[in-house]
Design a protein around this motif. Structure first.
Motif, PDB file in Angstrom:
ATOM      1  N   SER A  45       0.838  -1.199   0.000  1.00 27.99           N
ATOM      2  CA  SER A  45       0.000   0.000   0.000  1.00 27.99           C
ATOM      3  C   SER A  45       0.873   1.250   0.000  1.00 27.99           C
ATOM      4  CB  SER A  45      -0.906   0.004   1.241  1.00 27.99           C
ATOM      5  OG  SER A  45      -1.663   1.201   1.319  1.00 27.99           O
ATOM      6  N   GLU A  46       0.346   2.323  -0.581  1.00 27.93           N
ATOM      7  CA  GLU A  46       1.072   3.597  -0.587  1.00 27.93           C
ATOM      8  C   GLU A  46       1.098   4.228   0.795  1.00 27.93           C
ATOM      9  OE1 GLU A  46      -0.798   6.022  -3.498  1.00 27.93           O
ATOM     10  OE2 GLU A  46      -0.060   4.853  -5.217  1.00 27.93           O
ATOM     11  N   ASN A  47       0.179   3.817   1.676  1.00 24.63           N
ATOM     12  CA  ASN A  47       0.184   4.304   3.053  1.00 24.63           C
ATOM     13  C   ASN A  47      -0.042   3.113   3.983  1.00 24.63           C
ATOM     14  OD1 ASN A  47      -2.704   3.840   3.150  1.00 24.63           O
ATOM     15  ND2 ASN A  47      -2.940   5.777   2.043  1.00 24.63           N
ATOM     16  N   ALA A  61     -17.096   3.815 -10.802  1.00 28.72           N
ATOM     17  CA  ALA A  61     -17.023   5.068 -10.051  1.00 28.72           C
ATOM     18  C   ALA A  61     -15.802   5.877 -10.473  1.00 28.72           C
ATOM     19  CB  ALA A  61     -16.980   4.786  -8.557  1.00 28.72           C
ATOM     20  N   LYS A  62     -16.027   7.151 -10.717  1.00 24.95           N
ATOM     21  CA  LYS A  62     -14.953   8.029 -11.152  1.00 24.95           C
ATOM     22  C   LYS A  62     -13.915   8.198 -10.039  1.00 24.95           C
ATOM     23  CE  LYS A  62     -14.090  12.635 -13.064  1.00 24.95           C
ATOM     24  NZ  LYS A  62     -14.707  13.929 -13.469  1.00 24.95           N
ATOM     25  N   GLY A  63     -12.652   8.030 -10.411  1.00 22.96           N
ATOM     26  CA  GLY A  63     -11.574   8.268  -9.473  1.00 22.96           C
ATOM     27  C   GLY A  63     -11.190   7.080  -8.616  1.00 22.96           C
ATOM     28  N   TRP A  64     -11.972   5.975  -8.652  1.00 22.53           N
ATOM     29  CA  TRP A  64     -11.620   4.833  -7.811  1.00 22.53           C
ATOM     30  C   TRP A  64     -10.440   4.075  -8.402  1.00 22.53           C
ATOM     31  CZ3 TRP A  64     -11.077  -0.443  -8.365  1.00 22.53           C
ATOM     32  CH2 TRP A  64     -10.901  -1.155  -7.178  1.00 22.53           C
ATOM     33  N   LYS A  65      -9.529   3.668  -7.545  1.00 23.93           N
ATOM     34  CA  LYS A  65      -8.432   2.803  -7.951  1.00 23.93           C
ATOM     35  C   LYS A  65      -8.169   1.799  -6.840  1.00 23.93           C
ATOM     36  CE  LYS A  65      -4.567   5.635  -6.229  1.00 23.93           C
ATOM     37  NZ  LYS A  65      -3.266   6.261  -6.579  1.00 23.93           N
ATOM     38  N   PRO A  66      -7.624   0.641  -7.145  1.00 20.44           N
ATOM     39  CA  PRO A  66      -7.373  -0.363  -6.108  1.00 20.44           C
ATOM     40  C   PRO A  66      -6.511   0.217  -4.989  1.00 20.44           C
ATOM     41  CG  PRO A  66      -7.096  -1.330  -8.268  1.00 20.44           C
ATOM     42  CD  PRO A  66      -7.263   0.153  -8.491  1.00 20.44           C
ATOM     43  N   PRO A  67      -6.906   0.017  -3.718  1.00 18.97           N
ATOM     44  CA  PRO A  67      -6.148   0.590  -2.600  1.00 18.97           C
ATOM     45  C   PRO A  67      -4.827  -0.113  -2.327  1.00 18.97           C
ATOM     46  CG  PRO A  67      -7.975  -0.730  -1.799  1.00 18.97           C
ATOM     47  CD  PRO A  67      -8.139  -0.652  -3.290  1.00 18.97           C
ATOM     48  N   THR A  68      -4.658  -1.324  -2.849  1.00 20.00           N
ATOM     49  CA  THR A  68      -3.408  -2.059  -2.658  1.00 20.00           C
ATOM     50  C   THR A  68      -3.031  -2.766  -3.954  1.00 20.00           C
ATOM     51  OG1 THR A  68      -4.568  -4.062  -1.922  1.00 20.00           O
ATOM     52  CG2 THR A  68      -3.874  -2.494  -0.207  1.00 20.00           C
ATOM     53  N   SER A  69      -1.775  -3.172  -4.011  1.00 20.64           N
ATOM     54  CA  SER A  69      -1.303  -4.012  -5.115  1.00 20.64           C
ATOM     55  C   SER A  69      -0.711  -5.291  -4.513  1.00 20.64           C
ATOM     56  CB  SER A  69      -0.243  -3.282  -5.945  1.00 20.64           C
ATOM     57  OG  SER A  69       0.863  -2.916  -5.139  1.00 20.64           O
ATOM     58  N   ILE A  70      -0.471  -6.279  -5.344  1.00 20.49           N
ATOM     59  CA  ILE A  70       0.021  -7.574  -4.871  1.00 20.49           C
ATOM     60  C   ILE A  70       1.412  -7.844  -5.448  1.00 20.49           C
ATOM     61  CG2 ILE A  70      -0.392 -10.054  -4.743  1.00 20.49           C
ATOM     62  CD1 ILE A  70      -2.452  -8.374  -3.257  1.00 20.49           C
ATOM     63  N   LYS A  71       2.321  -8.248  -4.559  1.00 16.67           N
ATOM     64  CA  LYS A  71       3.651  -8.692  -4.969  1.00 16.67           C
ATOM     65  C   LYS A  71       3.895 -10.092  -4.425  1.00 16.67           C
ATOM     66  CE  LYS A  71       6.158  -4.264  -5.298  1.00 16.67           C
ATOM     67  NZ  LYS A  71       7.357  -3.512  -4.796  1.00 16.67           N
ATOM     68  N   GLN A  72       4.905 -10.739  -4.970  1.00 17.82           N
ATOM     69  CA  GLN A  72       5.352 -12.024  -4.449  1.00 17.82           C
ATOM     70  C   GLN A  72       6.777 -11.843  -3.935  1.00 17.82           C
ATOM     71  OE1 GLN A  72       3.532 -14.942  -4.357  1.00 17.82           O
ATOM     72  NE2 GLN A  72       1.755 -13.872  -5.221  1.00 17.82           N
ATOM     73  N   GLN A  94       7.801   1.812   3.333  1.00 16.45           N
ATOM     74  CA  GLN A  94       7.213   0.971   2.301  1.00 16.45           C
ATOM     75  C   GLN A  94       6.325  -0.033   3.035  1.00 16.45           C
ATOM     76  OE1 GLN A  94       9.986  -1.366   0.000  1.00 16.45           O
ATOM     77  NE2 GLN A  94       8.563  -1.536  -1.724  1.00 16.45           N
ATOM     78  N   HIS A  95       5.028   0.069   2.858  1.00 11.73           N
ATOM     79  CA  HIS A  95       4.073  -0.676   3.663  1.00 11.73           C
ATOM     80  C   HIS A  95       3.735  -2.009   3.001  1.00 11.73           C
ATOM     81  CE1 HIS A  95       3.433   3.005   6.010  1.00 11.73           C
ATOM     82  NE2 HIS A  95       3.440   3.624   4.843  1.00 11.73           N
ATOM     83  N   MET A  96       4.009  -3.113   3.715  1.00  6.97           N
ATOM     84  CA  MET A  96       3.787  -4.458   3.193  1.00  6.97           C
ATOM     85  C   MET A  96       3.066  -5.327   4.222  1.00  6.97           C
ATOM     86  SD  MET A  96       7.403  -5.422   1.365  1.00  6.97           S
ATOM     87  CE  MET A  96       8.050  -4.522  -0.042  1.00  6.97           C
ATOM     88  N   TYR A  97       2.191  -6.180   3.708  1.00 10.34           N
ATOM     89  CA  TYR A  97       1.424  -7.118   4.528  1.00 10.34           C
ATOM     90  C   TYR A  97       1.668  -8.513   3.942  1.00 10.34           C
ATOM     91  CZ  TYR A  97      -2.451  -7.471   7.929  1.00 10.34           C
ATOM     92  OH  TYR A  97      -3.232  -7.706   9.036  1.00 10.34           O
TER      93      TYR A  97
END
Length: 257
Positions: A45-47, A61-72, A94-97
C-alpha cells in the motif's frame, strides 16, 4: 463453548498448543528455515491503510483505484523491510502485509494443531473450514474496518495487535460502501482520522477494544465489524468455520445479506 455458541466475541488464553507455536516462532531462524526463500503473496500500500477489494467489472465510479497491489516476495525480504522501516515516519515507509496460507505451506497444518479440522472450541463447523492463513504485519499497518461473512478464530503468535470490534447493529453508524463497491463490507470512514462532517453518524459508533498478545486467541462472530492495528512487528494466524445467521437481520438493514 457457551460464549462461542452465543456468537459473541471472546479471548482464550493459556492454551498449551498455542503457546508452543508462540515459543517456536519466536526463533526467527526456525521460522526462516520453514519459509525458506519461497515467495508468498504480499499486499503493498502507498500508506499504512490496507483495505480488501475485489475486481468488479461493472463498477465504474470516477476516481476509484485499487487501494493495494500484490507482490510475491520471500519472508527474509519482508522482515528486513519491516525492521528497517520500524523507526521511519509513515510517509517514508514501504508498507507491506505478508501472508502465508496452508495451501502454500502445508507444514502450517501440522504446526498449528489447535486449528485442525475437528469440532471443538476453535472450530464449530470443521466441514466449513476455509484454510489457515498467517499474516505478518509491520508496525502501524491498519486493516480497515469491515465485517466477514463467516466465523473467525484469530491466534496472535508474535507481537501486538489492537482490535476494535463493533456489533453488527452498529452498521448504521459506519457509512459502509455499497454492496456493488469493490470494497463492499468496509466502512468509508478513516477510523484514525474520521471526517465527522462527511460521516456524521460515526460519532455515535460503539466499539469494544482488545489488545492481542502472543498466545491470545480471539473469536470474531459472523458479521462483527473490526479494525486491526499492528502495534509492533507481529504475526497472526486465523481460520474460519462456517457462517452463523444470528446477525443477518442487522446487516440486511444496512443493505447486506
Amino acid at each position: 463453548l457457551r460464549w462461542r455458541d452465543a456468537e459473541v466475541p471472546f479471548v482464550v488464553v493459556n492454551t498449551p498448543e498455542v503457546d508452543e507455536v508462540v515459543r517456536k516462532w519466536a526463533d526467527l531462524d526456525y521460522l526462516h528455515s520453514r519459509l525458506g526463500s519461497r515467495h508468498f503473496r504480499t499486499e503493498v500500500s502507498e500508506n499504512n491503510h490496507f483495505m480488501y477489494w475485489r475486481s468488479v467489472s461493472s463498477y465504474k465510479a470516477k476516481g476509484w483505484k485499487p487501494p493495494t497491489s500484490i507482490k510475491q516476495i520471500d519472508y527474509e525480504t519482508w522482515l528486513k523491510n519491516a525492521v528497517v522501516m520500524h523507526n521511519k515516519t509513515l510517509a517514508e515507509r514501504q508498507h507491506m502485509y505478508f501472508r502465508v496460507s496452508d495451501s502454500d505451506a502445508h507444514w502450517i497444518r501440522d504446526e498449528l494443531t489447535f486449528f485442525k479440522p475437528v469440532k471443538g472450541l476453535f472450530l464449530k463447523d470443521p466441514k466449513q473450514q476455509r484454510g489457515i492463513h498467517c499474516r505478518f504485519g509491520m508496525r502501524s499497518v491498519l486493516a480497515e474496518a469491515h465485517y466477514d461473512g463467516s466465523r473467525n478464530m484469530v491466534a496472535e503468535i508474535s507481537g501486538l495487535r489492537r482490535w476494535l470490534l463493533s456489533h453488527p447493529r452498529e452498521c448504521k453508524h459506519l457509512h459502509l460502501f455499497s454492496r456493488d463497491h469493490p470494497s463492499g463490507r468496509h466502512t468509508q470512514v478513516d477510523w484514525s482520522a474520521p471526517d465527522l462532517e462527511a460521516y456524521p453518524n460515526f460519532r455515535d459508533l460503539l466499539v469494544n477494544e482488545v489488545i492481542l498478545r502472543p498466545g491470545d486467541v480471539l473469536y470474531v462472530p459472523t458479521g462483527w465489524f473490526h479494525q486491526i492495528s499492528s502495534l509492533s512487528i507481529n504475526t497472526q494466524c486465523n481460520t474460519r468455520s462456517g457462517r452463523d445467521m444470528k446477525y443477518h437481520g442487522d446487516l440486511v438493514k444496512c443493505g447486506f445479506s
